[in-house]
Design a protein around this motif. Structure first.
Motif, PDB file in Angstrom:
ATOM      1  N   THR A 162       1.098  -1.568  -0.046  1.00 45.72           N
ATOM      2  CA  THR A 162      -0.176  -0.442  -0.261  1.00 45.72           C
ATOM      3  C   THR A 162       0.308   1.296  -0.090  1.00 45.72           C
ATOM      4  N   TRP A 163       2.028   1.399   0.899  1.00 52.17           N
ATOM      5  CA  TRP A 163       3.024   2.607   0.916  1.00 52.17           C
ATOM      6  C   TRP A 163       3.248   2.707  -0.362  1.00 52.17           C
ATOM      7  N   SER A 164       4.367   1.540  -0.793  1.00 54.52           N
ATOM      8  CA  SER A 164       5.162   1.411  -2.415  1.00 54.52           C
ATOM      9  C   SER A 164       3.988   2.424  -3.289  1.00 54.52           C
ATOM     10  N   GLU A 165       2.610   2.201  -3.569  1.00 53.80           N
ATOM     11  CA  GLU A 165       1.795   2.568  -4.391  1.00 53.80           C
ATOM     12  C   GLU A 165       1.449   3.747  -4.494  1.00 53.80           C
ATOM     13  N   ASP A 166       1.320   3.713  -2.987  1.00 60.17           N
ATOM     14  CA  ASP A 166       0.565   5.527  -2.711  1.00 60.17           C
ATOM     15  C   ASP A 166       1.877   6.473  -2.636  1.00 60.17           C
TER      16      ASP A 166
END
Ligand code: AP5
Length: 187
Positions: A148-152
């Motif tokens: 999730t962090w990588s995407e955002d």
């Protein structure tokens, strides 16, 4: 620094909480952690805590309105400054929270992004899972939080870089080494 207003961002396990606590103590301002506040609401069994519990335990981001709800009062009360840990997480949330964290007089907060490779994050969170009982520190949920962090992260950090607010700090090495790097960009 006149009125310290500092946002600490980074992947799960990057040391946001550890460094935000230390920075808050050094600067004499409150450490405001969204995750800790959500977990406190869950422990208290409040309406908000019940509403967000499934998402927090699954490593999903909670609604922006719920994040604003737990931040509004502590940020307003912290007139001498604050260290905000773990928000915003997305560009949309950055826009939604702007009235709370960006001063109307143009005194924008500083944003510190801790950079830690995924494997280091996995190892720190696995170590924490052995001694603490966070329901989102299971292997599957850790992977989901990292993804999730990588995407955002990229568009969120670009937003702050474009506005001259962003400082990136290597979050590797021991906690004292990271604290020294954070001190160097906040003194
Ligand atoms: P949150 O509580 O913010 O969790 P997180 O982002 O996954 O981060 P962690 O608390 O796991 O790690 P950290 O970066 O703070 O590192 P720490 O210092 O603890 O959020 C939890 C959940 O709440 C989210 O998944 C979401 O559901 C919800 N939520 C929160 N904010 C939200 C938002 N804005 N919008 C929507 N939903 C939101 O360190 C981790 C471990 O490593 C510790 O054991 C520590 O002792 C150790 N450690 C720290 N530094 C070092 C170091 N340098 N070397 C070795 N070990 C270290």
């Amino acid at each position: 620094m006149a009125t310290p207003r500092i946002v600490i961002l980074g992947p799960p396990g990057s040391g946001k909480g550890t460094q935000a606590r230390r920075l808050a103590e050094r600067l004499g301002v409150p450490h405001i952690s969204v995750g800790a506040r959500l977990r406190a609401e869950m422990a208290a069994g409040s309406e908000l805590g019940v509403r967000v519990a499934d998402r927090v335990e699954a490593g999903e981001l909670v609604d922006d309105d719920d994040v604003a709800s737990v931040l509004r009062e502590p940020l307003r009360a912290a007139s001498a400054g604050w260290i905000l840990d773990g928000a915003p997480r997305t560009v949309e949330q950055a826009r939604a929270l702007a009235p709370l964290i960006e001063e109307p007089d143009g005194a924008l907060p500083q944003v510190i992004a801790l950079e830690v490779p995924d494997d280091e994050v996995r190892s720190r969170l696995a170590a924490r899972a052995e001694r603490e009982d966070r329901p989102d520190d299971t292997p599957d949920v850790i992977e989901h939080r990292i993804a999730t962090w990588s995407e955002d992260a990229a568009p969120l950090l670009a937003r702050y870089a474009d506005r001259g607010m962003l400082v990136t700090v290597p979050g590797t090495g021991d906690a004292d080494q990271v604290t020294a790097r954070v001190a160097a960009v906040t003194s």
